[in-house]
Every structure is written in structure tokens, then in C-alpha cells.
Motif scaffolding. Structure first.
Motif, mmCIF file in Angstrom:
data_model
loop_
_atom_site.group_PDB
_atom_site.id
_atom_site.type_symbol
_atom_site.label_atom_id
_atom_site.label_comp_id
_atom_site.label_asym_id
_atom_site.label_seq_id
_atom_site.Cartn_x
_atom_site.Cartn_y
_atom_site.Cartn_z
ATOM 1 N N LEU A 168 20.890 9.358 -66.287
ATOM 2 C CA LEU A 168 19.429 9.472 -66.396
ATOM 3 C C LEU A 168 18.987 9.700 -67.837
ATOM 4 C CD1 LEU A 168 18.621 11.643 -63.244
ATOM 5 C CD2 LEU A 168 18.245 9.191 -63.556
ATOM 6 N N THR A 169 19.739 10.510 -68.571
ATOM 7 C CA THR A 169 19.375 10.759 -69.966
ATOM 8 C C THR A 169 19.519 9.497 -70.804
ATOM 9 O OG1 THR A 169 20.158 13.034 -69.706
ATOM 10 C CG2 THR A 169 19.794 12.246 -71.952
ATOM 11 N N ALA A 170 20.587 8.737 -70.564
ATOM 12 C CA ALA A 170 20.765 7.483 -71.297
ATOM 13 C C ALA A 170 19.645 6.496 -70.975
ATOM 14 C CB ALA A 170 22.124 6.876 -70.970
ATOM 15 N N TYR A 171 19.225 6.450 -69.713
ATOM 16 C CA TYR A 171 18.119 5.560 -69.329
ATOM 17 C C TYR A 171 16.822 5.958 -70.021
ATOM 18 C CZ TYR A 171 14.688 3.217 -66.378
ATOM 19 O OH TYR A 171 13.629 2.462 -65.930
ATOM 20 N N GLN A 172 16.537 7.250 -70.076
ATOM 21 C CA GLN A 172 15.327 7.709 -70.754
ATOM 22 C C GLN A 172 15.394 7.447 -72.256
ATOM 23 O OE1 GLN A 172 12.520 8.774 -69.415
ATOM 24 N NE2 GLN A 172 13.377 8.498 -67.357
ATOM 25 N N MET A 173 16.568 7.562 -72.835
ATOM 26 C CA MET A 173 16.714 7.251 -74.256
ATOM 27 C C MET A 173 16.427 5.782 -74.535
ATOM 28 S SD MET A 173 20.100 9.411 -75.388
ATOM 29 C CE MET A 173 20.076 11.202 -75.473
ATOM 30 N N ILE A 174 16.850 4.916 -73.630
ATOM 31 C CA ILE A 174 16.594 3.484 -73.811
ATOM 32 C C ILE A 174 15.106 3.185 -73.641
ATOM 33 C CG2 ILE A 174 17.077 1.197 -72.871
ATOM 34 C CD1 ILE A 174 19.844 2.248 -72.089
ATOM 35 N N GLN A 175 14.488 3.767 -72.615
ATOM 36 C CA GLN A 175 13.080 3.487 -72.350
ATOM 37 C C GLN A 175 12.161 4.032 -73.444
ATOM 38 O OE1 GLN A 175 11.866 1.603 -69.818
ATOM 39 N NE2 GLN A 175 14.001 1.166 -69.352
ATOM 40 N N SER A 176 12.520 5.165 -74.017
ATOM 41 C CA SER A 176 11.675 5.769 -75.048
ATOM 42 C C SER A 176 11.887 5.171 -76.436
ATOM 43 C CB SER A 176 11.935 7.281 -75.108
ATOM 44 O OG SER A 176 13.281 7.549 -75.468
ATOM 45 N N GLY A 177 12.881 4.312 -76.588
ATOM 46 C CA GLY A 177 13.165 3.720 -77.889
ATOM 47 C C GLY A 177 14.028 4.577 -78.789
ATOM 48 N N PRO A 225 23.888 2.954 -76.203
ATOM 49 C CA PRO A 225 23.918 1.620 -76.846
ATOM 50 C C PRO A 225 24.658 0.572 -76.035
ATOM 51 C CG PRO A 225 24.335 3.334 -78.471
ATOM 52 C CD PRO A 225 24.334 4.013 -77.134
ATOM 53 N N LEU A 226 25.727 0.973 -75.332
ATOM 54 C CA LEU A 226 26.431 0.016 -74.483
ATOM 55 C C LEU A 226 25.578 -0.402 -73.297
ATOM 56 C CD1 LEU A 226 29.107 -1.470 -73.849
ATOM 57 C CD2 LEU A 226 29.807 0.555 -72.559
ATOM 58 N N MET A 227 24.764 0.499 -72.770
ATOM 59 C CA MET A 227 23.910 0.176 -71.634
ATOM 60 C C MET A 227 22.787 -0.771 -72.013
ATOM 61 S SD MET A 227 23.705 3.938 -69.803
ATOM 62 C CE MET A 227 22.691 3.317 -68.472
ATOM 63 N N THR A 228 22.408 -0.816 -73.288
ATOM 64 C CA THR A 228 21.391 -1.771 -73.717
ATOM 65 C C THR A 228 21.935 -3.188 -73.813
ATOM 66 O OG1 THR A 228 21.892 -1.325 -76.049
ATOM 67 C CG2 THR A 228 20.185 0.020 -75.006
ATOM 68 N N ILE A 229 23.243 -3.335 -73.984
ATOM 69 C CA ILE A 229 23.854 -4.662 -74.120
ATOM 70 C C ILE A 229 24.186 -5.256 -72.763
ATOM 71 C CG2 ILE A 229 25.797 -5.921 -75.112
ATOM 72 C CD1 ILE A 229 25.958 -3.764 -77.264
ATOM 73 N N ALA A 230 24.756 -4.458 -71.876
ATOM 74 C CA ALA A 230 25.209 -4.959 -70.581
ATOM 75 C C ALA A 230 24.040 -5.052 -69.605
ATOM 76 C CB ALA A 230 26.296 -4.048 -70.024
ATOM 77 N N PRO A 231 24.023 -6.066 -68.734
ATOM 78 C CA PRO A 231 22.962 -6.167 -67.725
ATOM 79 C C PRO A 231 23.127 -5.098 -66.658
ATOM 80 C CG PRO A 231 24.568 -7.931 -67.467
ATOM 81 C CD PRO A 231 24.918 -7.242 -68.736
ATOM 82 N N PRO A 232 22.039 -4.744 -65.960
ATOM 83 C CA PRO A 232 22.125 -3.669 -64.954
ATOM 84 C C PRO A 232 23.101 -3.971 -63.820
ATOM 85 C CG PRO A 232 19.840 -4.109 -65.541
ATOM 86 C CD PRO A 232 20.654 -5.184 -66.178
ATOM 87 N N ALA A 233 23.158 -5.233 -63.377
ATOM 88 C CA ALA A 233 24.090 -5.563 -62.293
ATOM 89 C C ALA A 233 25.532 -5.325 -62.702
ATOM 90 C CB ALA A 233 23.888 -7.016 -61.868
ATOM 91 N N LEU A 234 25.854 -5.652 -63.934
ATOM 92 C CA LEU A 234 27.220 -5.431 -64.422
ATOM 93 C C LEU A 234 27.517 -3.940 -64.538
ATOM 94 C CD1 LEU A 234 29.019 -7.563 -67.031
ATOM 95 C CD2 LEU A 234 29.098 -5.100 -67.319
#
Length: 348
Positions: free
Chosen positions: A143-152, A208-217
């Protein structure tokens, strides 16, 4: 000596000969053919025009084929039946990984199980609380990684100096882990605060790895990681007492080799293709084996600490026990994502 004067057909006459072309396409083709040929020629203009008709038909057929392919891909992606079938296939693969790992590790390493026929209640309770904290920590990281991605936040830390961010993140991660382990389990507030900081630093390293890989993967990698760790944890929990505690030293040496192979691209030149490929395989598949072994070792260590806590030698501390399992999960998950991304690139 005789010669032939060819009177060129006008746009209306040419359009009547080729009814499938529009008037605009006929005018363009006529002017193009007129600019390429001289007035006195032995070739008729309609021959040039038929080639343009053929090329136009080829282009239209390609566009129609592309549109059909896009439509079929759209239907395949958004068809509920296809999506259910894809989800079922992924669940079957995850179950096969779980069952295969369970059978293989049981057959190779776990031929001798507990002689008393089961796990004592205190050990089971302590192990369940450790797994609960492990799952909670992994959820906080996700959840923290997701919020970091969404907030920029991930973008901001990546546009700065990556080396400073990476070294600072690793230092903060190690410092928060040491602080969490050092605090007594009775001091709930500072201990859980340091534990939350540790999970936040892990999220910053994984984001950073979660921004590269698609959600399904990412979902597939998480499913495979749960299947692998679940099966190995079951083997470690049902094995004889202290059976796998001896593998801590060899696993530590293997982890050092895997870490060195991860830094190989920074040292070796780009021309050493075979060496780089070998180090990459060592980092990925060797890391899977090493951290799978660490999962087995950490589960047995939790049970050993449970027996010590029951005798009063140490205090119960499932938070400290969960840190090792969280690190095992993250290391296996990162390698699963990288392996799936490599397979996806090969299939394109």
C-alpha cells in the motif's frame, strides 16, 4: 515511320473505369502518373492507374486486417469469459507451484517429520502470530509503494541522484531494522513505529520496480511468491525440531555470492556478454534458491525461539521474527517479477 499519340484519360473517365476508388484518390493518382510520363508515350495511362489501384487495395486490406486484429485483441482482453479463463489458469499455475514445491521439498529434505505427531500449541500460536505480522508488513509495503507511485514521490526520487537515494534508502532501511530489533517488545509504540519506518523504506526500494511492471504481472509474481513461500514454510513447520538450523552458514555464503553477482554489471564491461548473462542468471535463479532456503531456515528459527520463550530464556517477539520473513518475501518477489518480465519480452 509511325508513332502513336496517346490521349490521356481525364479524371471523370478514369473514375468511371475504377469505381471502387473515390474521386479524390483518382485525382491524386492521375496527377502523379501525369508528372512521371511524357506526352508522347507507347504506354497507356490506365496501366499506371491499375498499379495504384492495387497498392491502394493492399493498404486498405492491411488496415482492415489491423482493425480486425485490434478488435479481436480488444474482445480477448475485455471478454469476461476470457478474463475468467486467464484468472483460472493463473490460479492453477500458482497451485501447481505450491504443490510441486511442497512435494519436492518433502521428498528431498523432509523425509523425517515430527515424531510426536504434531506441533505443540505454543509453537503453533507463536508461528501464527509471526505469519500475521509478516502478512501485515507485506500489506503495508504494498500500500505504501502504491501511494508513493500515485503521489509522484517515486518520480521525484528518481529524477534526483539515484546513487544518493539508493545508498540513503539502504542505510535508512538497515538503521530502522536494527532499531526495531533492539527495542524491547514491551515498548509497543516505539517498536511498531520503527517497524513501520522499516516497511516504508522497503516500499520506497520496491516502488520503482512496480512502476515498470504491469499490474497483472505483479499479481502473478505475488501469487507465485506466496505459493513458493507457503509450501516451503509448511515443510519447515512439519520437519523435525532444529533440522535445518545448520544451513544458516551456507545460506549466508550463498547470499554473499548472489549480492556480488548483482554488482557485476557495474564492474564488468559491456562486451563481456557471456559473463554478464551468467551473473544475471546467478542473481535471479540463484537468489530464488538462496532465499527459498532462508525461508526454510527462518521458519525453523521461529519455532526454536518459541521453545526458548516458553522456557523463559527470551521474550516473545513476533515483530522481530516477521522481519526476516518479509525480507525473504521481497527478495523472492523481486526476482519473480524480473523473470516474468524477461519471459514477456521473449514472447513479443
Amino acid at each position: 515511320m509511325s508513332f502513336t499519340i496517346t490521349i490521356r484519360a481525364g479524371p471523370a473517365r478514369l473514375a468511371s473505369r475504377v469505381p471502387q476508388l473515390s474521386t479524390a484518390a483518382s485525382l491524386r493518382a492521375f496527377h502523379q502518373s501525369a508528372s512521371k510520363n511524357t506526352f508522347f508515350t507507347s504506354k497507356a495511362a490506365p496501366l499506371v492507374f491499375r498499379s495504384n489501384v492495387k497498392s491502394s487495395n493492399n493498404i486498405l486490406s492491411r488496415l482492415q486486417g489491423a482493425s480486425r486484429g485490434y478488435q479481436s485483441q480488444y474482445d480477448r482482453v475485455y471478454d469476461p469469459t476470457a478474463r475468467r479463463g486467464e484468472l483460472l489458469r493463473k490460479l492453477l499455475i500458482g497451485g501447481a507451484i505450491f504443490g510441486g514445491t511442497l512435494v519436492a521439498v518433502n521428498a528431498v529434505f523432509n523425509r523425517e517429520t515430527r515424531e510426536d505427531g504434531g506441533m505443540p500449541p505454543f509453537e503453533r500460536s507463536y508461528l501464527n502470530r509471526t505469519f500475521m505480522h509478516t502478512g501485515l508488513g507485506v500489506g503495508i509495503i504494498g500500500l505504501t509503494a502504491y501511494q508513493m507511485i500515485q503521489s509522484g514521490f517515486v518520480y521525484r526520487i528518481m529524477v534526483t541522484n539515484p546513487w544518493i537515494v539508493g545508498i540513503g534508502g539502504i542505510a535508512l532501511s538497515i538503521g530502522s531494522m536494527v532499531a526495531t530489533r533492539a527495542i524491547e517488545p514491551d515498548n509497543y509504540i516505539p517498536k511498531y513505529a520503527c517497524w513501520g519506518l522499516f516497511n516504508a523504506t522497503q516500499a520506497a526500494l520496491v516502488a520503482p520496480l512496480m512502476t515498470i511492471a504491469p499490474p497483472a504481472l505483479l499479481a502473478r509474481a505475488g501469487l507465485y511468491t506466496l505459493a513458493m513461500m507457503g509450501s516451503i514454510s509448511f515443510v519447515g513447520a512439519t520437519a523435525k525440531q532444529d533440522k535445518y538450523l545448520y544451513i544458516g552458514g551456507p545460506l549466508l555464503a550463498g547470499a554473499a555470492i548472489v549480492a556480488v553477482s548483482g554488482f557485476a554489471p557495474l564492474v564488468l564491461p559491456a562486451t563481456a556478454v557471456r559473463t554478464l548473462a551468467f551473473t544475471e542468471n546467478l542473481w535471479l535463479y540463484g537468489g530464488l534458491a538462496v532465499f527459498g532456503g532462508f525461508t526454510l531456515y527462518d521458519v525453523q528459527k521461529v519455532l526454536y525461539h518459541a521453545r526458548l520463550a516458553q522456557r523463559g530464556a527470551i521474550k516473545e517477539d513476533p515483530v522481530n521474527e516477521s522481519i526476516s520473513l518479509e525480507l525473504d518475501f521481497l527478495n523472492i518477489f523481486v526476482r519473480m517479477v524480473q523473470i516474468l518480465m524477461m519471459q514477456q519480452r521473449r514472447n513479443r
